[in-house]
Design an enzyme around this catalytic site. Sequence first.
Site, PDB file in Angstrom:
ATOM      1  N   ARG A  15      37.267   4.857  -4.389  1.00  2.00           N
ATOM      2  CA  ARG A  15      38.024   5.482  -5.485  1.00  2.00           C
ATOM      3  C   ARG A  15      37.725   6.988  -5.624  1.00  2.00           C
ATOM      4  O   ARG A  15      37.684   7.538  -6.716  1.00  2.00           O
ATOM      5  CB  ARG A  15      37.759   4.755  -6.812  1.00  2.00           C
ATOM      6  CG  ARG A  15      38.250   3.326  -6.852  1.00  2.00           C
ATOM      7  CD  ARG A  15      37.968   2.693  -8.202  1.00  2.00           C
ATOM      8  NE  ARG A  15      36.535   2.483  -8.389  1.00  2.00           N
ATOM      9  CZ  ARG A  15      35.950   2.241  -9.551  1.00  2.00           C
ATOM     10  NH1 ARG A  15      36.681   2.189 -10.653  1.00  2.00           N
ATOM     11  NH2 ARG A  15      34.649   2.062  -9.641  1.00  2.00           N
ATOM     12  N   LEU A  17      39.566   9.557  -4.988  1.00  2.00           N
ATOM     13  CA  LEU A  17      40.649  10.331  -5.598  1.00  2.00           C
ATOM     14  C   LEU A  17      40.659  10.151  -7.112  1.00  2.00           C
ATOM     15  O   LEU A  17      40.882  11.106  -7.867  1.00  2.00           O
ATOM     16  CB  LEU A  17      41.997   9.916  -5.009  1.00  2.00           C
ATOM     17  CG  LEU A  17      43.200  10.708  -5.523  1.00  2.00           C
ATOM     18  CD1 LEU A  17      43.087  12.179  -5.148  1.00  2.00           C
ATOM     19  CD2 LEU A  17      44.505  10.122  -4.996  1.00  2.00           C
ATOM     20  N   LYS A  18      40.430   8.937  -7.567  1.00  2.00           N
ATOM     21  CA  LYS A  18      40.374   8.669  -9.014  1.00  2.00           C
ATOM     22  C   LYS A  18      39.339   9.560  -9.685  1.00  2.00           C
ATOM     23  O   LYS A  18      39.625  10.239 -10.685  1.00  2.00           O
ATOM     24  CB  LYS A  18      40.034   7.191  -9.250  1.00  2.00           C
ATOM     25  CG  LYS A  18      39.597   6.871 -10.685  1.00  2.00           C
ATOM     26  CD  LYS A  18      39.044   5.467 -10.784  1.00  2.00           C
ATOM     27  CE  LYS A  18      38.382   5.207 -12.129  1.00  2.00           C
ATOM     28  NZ  LYS A  18      39.309   5.268 -13.260  1.00  2.00           N
ATOM     29  N   GLU A 483      36.108  -5.238 -27.735  1.00  2.00           N
ATOM     30  CA  GLU A 483      36.033  -5.711 -26.348  1.00  2.00           C
ATOM     31  C   GLU A 483      35.048  -4.917 -25.489  1.00  2.00           C
ATOM     32  O   GLU A 483      35.290  -4.668 -24.308  1.00  2.00           O
ATOM     33  CB  GLU A 483      37.429  -5.708 -25.704  1.00  2.00           C
ATOM     34  CG  GLU A 483      38.432  -6.553 -26.466  1.00  2.00           C
ATOM     35  CD  GLU A 483      39.819  -6.563 -25.835  1.00  2.00           C
ATOM     36  OE1 GLU A 483      39.943  -6.198 -24.658  1.00  2.00           O
ATOM     37  OE2 GLU A 483      40.771  -6.938 -26.535  1.00  2.00           O
ATOM     38  N   HIS A 694      48.680   5.987 -23.091  1.00  2.80           N
ATOM     39  CA  HIS A 694      48.372   6.422 -21.728  1.00  2.80           C
ATOM     40  C   HIS A 694      48.447   7.933 -21.581  1.00  2.80           C
ATOM     41  O   HIS A 694      48.363   8.462 -20.471  1.00  2.80           O
ATOM     42  CB  HIS A 694      49.307   5.730 -20.735  1.00  2.80           C
ATOM     43  CG  HIS A 694      49.051   4.256 -20.646  1.00  2.80           C
ATOM     44  ND1 HIS A 694      49.615   3.360 -21.532  1.00  2.80           N
ATOM     45  CD2 HIS A 694      48.270   3.526 -19.816  1.00  2.80           C
ATOM     46  CE1 HIS A 694      49.202   2.146 -21.230  1.00  2.80           C
ATOM     47  NE2 HIS A 694      48.385   2.217 -20.205  1.00  2.80           N
ATOM     48  N   CYS A 726      49.489  -0.027 -26.603  1.00  3.78           N
ATOM     49  CA  CYS A 726      48.660  -0.788 -25.671  1.00  3.78           C
ATOM     50  C   CYS A 726      47.206  -0.666 -26.113  1.00  3.78           C
ATOM     51  O   CYS A 726      46.899  -0.021 -27.121  1.00  3.78           O
ATOM     52  CB  CYS A 726      48.846  -0.250 -24.241  1.00  3.78           C
ATOM     53  SG  CYS A 726      48.471  -1.464 -22.947  1.00  3.78           S
TER      54      CYS A 726
END
Length: 754
Positions: A15, A17-18, A483, A694, A726
């Site tokens: 990952r 690039l992330k 959560e 987002h 979301c």
Amino acid sequence: MKTSIIGFPRVGELRELKFATEKYFRKEISAEELEATGKELRKKHWQLLVDQGIDFIPSGDFSFFDTTLDAAVLLNIVPKKYQALQLSPLETYFALARGYQGASGDVTALAMKKWFNTNYHYMVPEIDDDTELKLVGEKLFTTFKEAKEAGINTRPTIIGPFTLLKLATYHGTKQAVDFYEDAIIAYAQIFDRLAEAGCQWLQIDEPALVLDLSPAEVQQFKNVYQKLLVKKSTLKILVQTYFGDVRDAYKELIDLAFDGIGLDFVEGRKTLRLLEKYGFPENKILFAGIVNGKNIWKNNYKETLTLLEKLQSFGEIVLNTSCSLLHVPFTLVNETGLTKKVTDHFAFAVEKLTELNDLKQIIANKDENQPLLKANLDLFAQERFSKNDHVLQQINALTEQDFIRVPSLTERAVVQKDTLKLPILPTTTIGSFPQTNEVKQNRAKFKKGEITEAQYTEFNKIKIAECVAFQEGIGLDVLVHGEFERNDMVEYFGESLDGYLFTEKAWVQSYGTRCVKPPIIWGDISRSNPITVAYSTYAQTLTDKPMKGMLTGPVTILNWSFPREDISIRESTLQLALAIQEEVLDLEANGIEIIQIDEAALREKLPLRQTDWHSEYLDWAIPAFRLVHSKVQPTTQIHTHMCYSEFADIIQDIDNMDADVISFEASRSNFKILDALKAIDFQTQVGPGVYDIHSPRIPSVEEIETTLRNILSKLSVEKVWVNPDCGLKTRGVLETEASLKNLVLAAKKVRGGV
């Protein structure tokens, strides 16, 4: 026989690039440093494909966020509000992808939708009447040149004009057909520039051809390419399709002057029959998608060779993946926690390259006893899936009554109103709160054995207490526990269910920098112990307000897992439904009065052709959700959540899920779903997300207030909930807290005026 792939994972083996992109967002690295990371990854991936012996190597499949967005930017499909920011090209690109809030202005991001029947999300291009579609970008050409300078002659790839314009959103009177002529000119210029650069092949992706197409749309496709292909000069053009068959346009497709046609033989149920019925031109190359680009199981060479034997009668064939390998993890090499007995059955992206070469070698050597074929035959002769007789008996014993909740929705609404005593326009969140580095480190330490379970749990309880106190402090009506114990909404549940396997680094890109690690269904699924009860009941002890129990629904767990291939997804989903039903009943028994069962991915496995929607999916997917909550008491309020898909055309089926409250992503789609809800007199209470989580933007009180008033112009106030669109897991703490405070203030202002 040559080999090809449609596309390759771009986030990197680990990952890379992330992490680089997120550093850029945080201003920890410069644009030049981000570009350097991208260049390094591209070169590494191209060389990997060369070393694996792949003959047709794509370029242009790399992206810093999304390739559909890349095509839009390349072709000047950038709304004026983004151009007016006067940012650098890269900053403008990310403003389109994530929104922008700063000195130059305040804009929301483009809409984001699911990419056909996958868990990947694409950015929806926005076209106004005054959009001037023309070639303005350089990325396609610079990456081809970059590869060439590295000694690698690639096949550039770009989304085709028919699919690009079909997927776009139009603001004004013009539609796709009004932009075809400009698209032809722009794509012809792409042809010329690539030919001048020494390019031999161009891959044009037209996955929209696998959808239900009207005769008018087929004619539009034909007209565009009849005009465009005469301009290809020395360039060879591959039209690439995937995710299904092209039954509506096959005859037109093979008559056009393409040099290669890419067809899917994995998900394309009628692809072989189309070839057998109508033939395939001798002057074209068939790029045969025979290695599954979406699932992680090894290819059955015997079955594939049988198919290829039939295909060879149609002329020259290139062995291809069924779709881009973007949809599977990078490599098995890093999976040290799984035994060889298990991993022998898997093929991730790198291993699928090996499969293509294996098949190439086997075809070149007709001896059936050769080692490559024999090893594969031996593998598939093994028993690999574990069965659970008790689960199978439960499935077989299900009756129609098991899928029906009583009393009716209307009667339950009256009971729940009296029990819960919520105000009109009740406020809540979708479930998760920001996963800070501190939260992630706590989980990582526990998994590594660096802290005890008691220490891990105590940390989570402290975070839960902080989260509950914050929600109470700002005045939310229905609370969540945050959560903090969950890594992912599917992986977390899979880890607690029998029948699942888990990977260490098998990440798959979902959108932008968001990656998920889908669990693998290895056997029959069951629940041995409660999963969420302890944390939910603890959170409820901290407040007198209702605390939502948070679960993921069976259809979403299935759709965001790598499924078995030996049984139907229907049977796997019913197994999951029975397991989640047990969790629902345990939450209820422990005093949780509101339970949210998320079905974010309900639409994901919906067949791309509408004629198959009910018979192949909805007729069992909707009942599977009802099975989960059919046994709860009338006083227990069942919520569900859905996001980033188009739901308007299945809105009646969603109402038939018989939940008490459904929250939708709506902010990025301009609340178009409201018209559909109104049109069918949607019975379920509904929470259209009032702001986009987002994006890092913080919506103002006035913005949310305006949104709520627009919602109430179409929906009854008694049915509307107020929530983000979301979960808040990926957002920062400061922006989350500011946004939620504004949400509550806006709801109170509107509530006071109703």
